[in-house]
Enzyme design. Structure first.
Site, short mmCIF file in Angstrom:
data_model
loop_
_atom_site.label_atom_id
_atom_site.label_comp_id
_atom_site.label_asym_id
_atom_site.label_seq_id
_atom_site.Cartn_x
_atom_site.Cartn_y
_atom_site.Cartn_z
N ASP A 1 35.95 25.81 -10.57
CA ASP A 1 37.02 26.22 -11.47
C ASP A 1 38.35 25.94 -10.79
OD1 ASP A 1 35.71 27.10 -13.77
OD2 ASP A 1 35.17 29.00 -12.83
N ARG B 1 28.58 14.52 -16.46
CA ARG B 1 28.66 14.58 -17.92
C ARG B 1 30.08 14.24 -18.32
NH1 ARG B 1 24.97 13.89 -21.34
NH2 ARG B 1 25.87 15.22 -22.97
N TYR C 1 30.95 22.10 -9.26
CA TYR C 1 31.38 22.64 -10.54
C TYR C 1 32.46 23.69 -10.27
CZ TYR C 1 30.45 24.29 -15.39
OH TYR C 1 30.51 24.63 -16.72
N ARG D 1 27.30 31.79 -14.76
CA ARG D 1 28.76 31.83 -14.84
C ARG D 1 29.23 32.85 -15.88
NH1 ARG D 1 31.90 27.38 -13.52
NH2 ARG D 1 33.04 27.45 -15.49
N GLU E 1 35.52 19.16 -29.18
CA GLU E 1 35.04 18.66 -27.88
C GLU E 1 33.60 18.17 -28.03
OE1 GLU E 1 36.32 21.37 -24.74
OE2 GLU E 1 34.47 20.91 -23.67
N ARG F 1 32.66 22.73 -29.07
CA ARG F 1 33.65 23.77 -29.40
C ARG F 1 34.86 23.18 -30.11
NH1 ARG F 1 34.14 25.65 -22.99
NH2 ARG F 1 34.32 23.55 -22.18
N ARG G 1 27.27 42.09 -20.40
CA ARG G 1 27.80 43.45 -20.25
C ARG G 1 27.22 44.38 -21.30
NH1 ARG G 1 33.12 41.10 -20.72
NH2 ARG G 1 33.75 40.33 -18.67
P1 FAD Z 1 40.79 16.31 -11.39
O1 FAD Z 1 41.59 17.18 -12.26
O2 FAD Z 1 39.67 15.53 -12.00
O3 FAD Z 1 41.81 15.30 -10.68
C1 FAD Z 1 41.40 14.13 -10.03
C2 FAD Z 1 42.48 13.07 -10.29
O4 FAD Z 1 42.19 11.92 -9.51
C3 FAD Z 1 42.49 12.61 -11.75
O5 FAD Z 1 43.82 12.66 -12.24
C4 FAD Z 1 41.97 11.18 -11.68
O6 FAD Z 1 42.54 10.34 -12.67
C5 FAD Z 1 42.42 10.77 -10.28
N1 FAD Z 1 41.62 9.70 -9.69
C6 FAD Z 1 40.26 9.64 -9.60
N2 FAD Z 1 39.88 8.50 -8.98
C7 FAD Z 1 41.02 7.84 -8.67
C8 FAD Z 1 41.28 6.60 -8.03
N3 FAD Z 1 40.28 5.81 -7.59
N4 FAD Z 1 42.58 6.19 -7.87
C9 FAD Z 1 43.60 6.97 -8.34
N5 FAD Z 1 43.40 8.15 -8.95
C10 FAD Z 1 42.14 8.59 -9.11
N6 FAD Z 1 38.67 25.53 -14.79
C11 FAD Z 1 39.11 26.80 -14.95
O7 FAD Z 1 39.40 27.48 -13.95
N7 FAD Z 1 39.26 27.36 -16.19
C12 FAD Z 1 38.98 26.67 -17.33
O8 FAD Z 1 39.13 27.20 -18.44
C13 FAD Z 1 38.51 25.33 -17.19
N8 FAD Z 1 38.19 24.62 -18.29
C14 FAD Z 1 37.73 23.34 -18.15
C15 FAD Z 1 37.43 22.62 -19.31
C16 FAD Z 1 36.98 21.33 -19.20
C17 FAD Z 1 36.64 20.55 -20.46
C18 FAD Z 1 36.82 20.72 -17.92
C19 FAD Z 1 36.31 19.31 -17.79
C20 FAD Z 1 37.13 21.43 -16.75
C21 FAD Z 1 37.59 22.74 -16.85
N9 FAD Z 1 37.93 23.48 -15.73
C22 FAD Z 1 38.37 24.78 -15.88
C23 FAD Z 1 37.82 22.91 -14.37
C24 FAD Z 1 39.14 22.28 -13.89
O9 FAD Z 1 39.51 21.23 -14.77
C25 FAD Z 1 38.93 21.69 -12.49
O10 FAD Z 1 38.43 22.65 -11.61
C26 FAD Z 1 40.20 21.09 -11.86
O11 FAD Z 1 41.08 20.55 -12.80
C27 FAD Z 1 39.77 20.02 -10.87
O12 FAD Z 1 40.88 19.51 -10.15
P2 FAD Z 1 40.64 18.25 -9.21
O13 FAD Z 1 41.94 17.93 -8.59
O14 FAD Z 1 39.48 18.50 -8.31
O15 FAD Z 1 40.13 17.09 -10.17
N1 UDP Z 2 26.92 28.60 -22.61
C1 UDP Z 2 26.10 28.79 -23.71
N2 UDP Z 2 26.64 29.16 -24.89
C2 UDP Z 2 27.97 29.37 -25.04
C3 UDP Z 2 28.83 29.18 -23.91
C4 UDP Z 2 28.26 28.79 -22.72
O1 UDP Z 2 24.90 28.60 -23.61
O2 UDP Z 2 28.42 29.70 -26.15
C5 UDP Z 2 26.29 28.18 -21.35
C6 UDP Z 2 26.19 26.65 -21.25
O3 UDP Z 2 25.00 26.36 -20.54
C7 UDP Z 2 27.39 26.31 -20.39
C8 UDP Z 2 27.42 27.49 -19.43
O4 UDP Z 2 27.04 28.61 -20.23
O5 UDP Z 2 27.22 25.07 -19.73
C9 UDP Z 2 28.75 27.74 -18.77
O6 UDP Z 2 29.71 27.96 -19.75
P1 UDP Z 2 31.25 27.85 -19.45
O7 UDP Z 2 31.99 28.28 -20.67
O8 UDP Z 2 31.52 28.52 -18.16
O9 UDP Z 2 31.40 26.27 -19.29
P2 UDP Z 2 32.69 25.33 -19.14
O10 UDP Z 2 33.86 26.08 -19.70
O11 UDP Z 2 32.79 25.00 -17.69
O12 UDP Z 2 32.32 24.16 -19.98
#
Ligand code: FAD
Ligand code: UDP
Length: 364
Positions: free
Chosen positions: A348, A247, A346, A170, A298, A278, A174
Site C-alpha cells: 500500500d 495483473r 503488494y 487485507r 475498473e 468496481r 468485524r
Molecule cells: P508506481 O506508482 O508504479 O511508480 C513506478 C513508476 O516508475 C511509474 O511512474 C512508472 O511509469 C515508472 N517506471 C517504471 N519503469 C520505468 C522505466 N524503465 N523507466 C522510467 N520509468 C519507469 N494503496 C493504498 O495505500 N491505498 C489505496 O487505496 C490504493 N489503491 C490502489 C488502487 C489500484 C488500482 C492500484 C493499482 C494500486 C493501489 N494502491 C493503493 C497501491 C499504490 O498505488 C502503490 O502502493 C504505490 O503507488 C506504489 O508506488 P511505487 O513508486 O512503488 O510504484
Molecule cells: N475482495 C473481495 N470482494 C470485495 C473486495 C475485495 O473478494 O468486494 C477481495 C479480493 O480478493 C481482493 C482482496 O479482497 O483482491 C483485497 O481487496 P482490496 O480492496 O484490499 O484490493 P485492492 O484495493 O488492492 O485492489
C-alpha cells in the site's frame, strides 16, 4: 554534470527518496517513462473534479512517521472508505461487518452472526491452504459465494483455490456495525489529489518525462553515481530468467452531465457476469458540489505486452522467480531496487513511503 542519484520512476518510492536525497544536499535526475509524474497516484482534473487516474487511492496508515511525512507536504482531507458491494442488484456494506451480516441473513446480534459463520466454516479443518479456504474460514460460504468468489476470480484471473490466502486477510471482519474499510488509525486523501504532494517531493530535481531507462541503460547510468530503480525487476534484467506476472487493469472514465451517478465513492460488483470489478465516482472523495460527475469503471485484464503492470501475483512460481532476480539484483552494487514493482510486493502507499524513508536513512 554528473548527478548523485538517477531515480528511475517518479512514483511514491522514487519521489520520496528524491526528496530525502535533495534534503541531504544530493542532486537527483528522475526518469519517468509515462507522460506525467506520480506513478499510480497521479490525478487528472476533469471540469473541476479530481480524478484518480489509476483507480481509487485512499491513504491509510498506522505509522506515525509516514502520516507526519504526508502531512508535511500537503493538506489531507479526511475521508473514510466505506464501499458498497453489488451482487446482481443486492446491496451489501463492506468490509464484512454487522451491517453485511444483517443484510445477508436478517440477523441483528453479533452472536447470531458468529453462530452462522461457525456453522458454515465447518468444512474447513486445519490451517487454510488457499484464498477460498481462508475466506470461508473467516466469513462462511454465503458471503464467500456472493461477495468474494467472483470478485476475486475476476480481479486475479484464476480460481480462488489457486490464490494465496493473505490477499483476503487485507479485509477486516468485524462483529460491530462499522463500515470503515480499513483498521488503521489515520485515513484521508490529499486535498485536490496527489499531484501537489508529488510536486513538492520532486521540487529541485531534474525530471525527464517520456523516458524509458531500459531503452538505453548504459547511457543513463553514466549520468549518475547511483541508481534508484522502481520499475519491474525482470525488465531491468531483460527478462533473462523469464517474465514475472503482474495483473493489469483497464480504466474507462466518463464525464456525466448529472450531479451524481451512484451516490457514493466506490461500488464493487461482486458477481461473475459484470465485466468490471468496481465503479468509482471521484467527486465523493472530496465533494466540492460540482454539477457534473466523473465515473471510472475498473476492468481487470491479464498481463501482457504493452499493458501496465499493477498487481504482483504472489504465487509460488512468481515468488521463486522473483527470488532468482533478487540474487541478480544483489550483485548490482550501484543500484537500489525499491517500490511495488521492483520489490514485487503488494504494497500500500504507506508501506512504499516507509520503505523509501528506510532506504534513504540507510544510504544517505
Ligand atoms: P508506481 O506508482 O508504479 O511508480 C513506478 C513508476 O516508475 C511509474 O511512474 C512508472 O511509469 C515508472 N517506471 C517504471 N519503469 C520505468 C522505466 N524503465 N523507466 C522510467 N520509468 C519507469 N494503496 C493504498 O495505500 N491505498 C489505496 O487505496 C490504493 N489503491 C490502489 C488502487 C489500484 C488500482 C492500484 C493499482 C494500486 C493501489 N494502491 C493503493 C497501491 C499504490 O498505488 C502503490 O502502493 C504505490 O503507488 C506504489 O508506488 P511505487 O513508486 O512503488 O510504484
Ligand atoms: N475482495 C473481495 N470482494 C470485495 C473486495 C475485495 O473478494 O468486494 C477481495 C479480493 O480478493 C481482493 C482482496 O479482497 O483482491 C483485497 O481487496 P482490496 O480492496 O484490499 O484490493 P485492492 O484495493 O488492492 O485492489
Amino acid at each position: 554534470m554528473k548527478y548523485d542519484y538517477l531515480i528511475v520512476g517518479s512514483g511514491l518510492f522514487g519521489a520520496v527518496f528524491a526528496r530525502r536525497a535533495m534534503d541531504a544536499g544530493k542532486t537527483c535526475l528522475v526518469l519517468e517513462k509515462r507522460a506525467h509524474t506520480g506513478g499510480n497516484v497521479h490525478c487528472d482534473d476533469m471540469e473541476g473534479v479530481t480524478v484518480h487516474t489509476y483507480g481509487a487511492h485512499i491513504f491509510h496508515t498506522n505509522d506515525q512517521r509516514v502520516w507526519d511525512f504526508l502531512n508535511g507536504y500537503c493538506d489531507v482531507h479526511p475521508f473514510i472508505n466505506s464501499p458498497i458491494a453489488d451482487y446482481h442488484g443486492e446491496r451489501y456494506n463492506l468490509p464484512f461487518n454487522m451491517n453485511t451480516f444483517h443484510q445477508m441473513w436478517g440477523i441483528t446480534e453479533p452472536e447470531d452472526a458468529k453462530a452462522i459463520i461457525e456453522k458454515q466454516r465447518r468444512a474447513i479443518t486445519g490451517e487454510p491452504q488457499n484464498l477460498e479456504e481462508q475466506a470461508i474460514s473467516l466469513v462462511g460460504t454465503d458471503i464467500y459465494e456472493k461477495l468474494i468468489r467472483h470478485y476475486t476470480e475476476k480481479q486475479w484471473g484464476r480460481p480462488c483455490t489457486e490464490l494465496p490466502s493473505f490477499i483476503i486477510k487485507r479485509l477486516p471482519v468485524r462483529f460491530t456495525y462499522d463500515n470503515n474499510y480499513f483498521n488503521d488509525r489515520y485515513q484521508g486523501i490529499p486535498t485536490g489529489g496527489y499531484n501537489g504532494f508529488i510536486d513538492a517531493l520532486l521540487k529541485g530535481a531534474d525530471v525527464r518525462l517520456n523516458t524509458d531507462f531500459n531503452s538505453d541503460r548504459a547511457c543513463y547510468r553514466s549520468l549518475a553515481d547511483r541508481v534508484i530503480y522502481t520499475g519491474t525487476i525482470d525488465s531491468f534484467f531483460d527478462y533473462c530468467l523469464g517474465r514475472l506476472e503482474y495483473r493489469s487493469l483497464r480504466f474507462e472514465t466518463e464525464l456525466l452531465p448529472i450531479p451524481s451517478y451512484q451516490g457514493t465513492a466506490v461500488i464493487n460488483y461482486t458477481d461473475g457476469d459484470t465485466p468490471y470489478t468496481r465503479i468509482i465516482e471521484h467527486k465523493f472523495f472530496e465533494d466540492q458540489g460540482q454539477h457534473k460527475t466523473v465515473i471510472t469503471k475498473e476492468y481487470p485484464v491479464a498481463p501482457g505486452e504493452g499493458r501496465e503492470p499493477y498487481y504482483p501475483i504472489n504465487d509460488e512460481r512468481n515468488l521463486t522467480l522473483y527470488a532468482q532476480y533478487r540474487q541478480l539484483a544483489d550483485k548490482e552494487t550501484d543500484v537500489i531496487f525499491g517500490g511495488r514493482l521492483a520489490e514485487y510486493k503488494y504494497y500500500d502507499m504507506d508501506q512504499v513511503i516507509a520503505s523509501a524513508l528506510n532506504c534513504a536513512e540507510e544510504i544517505l
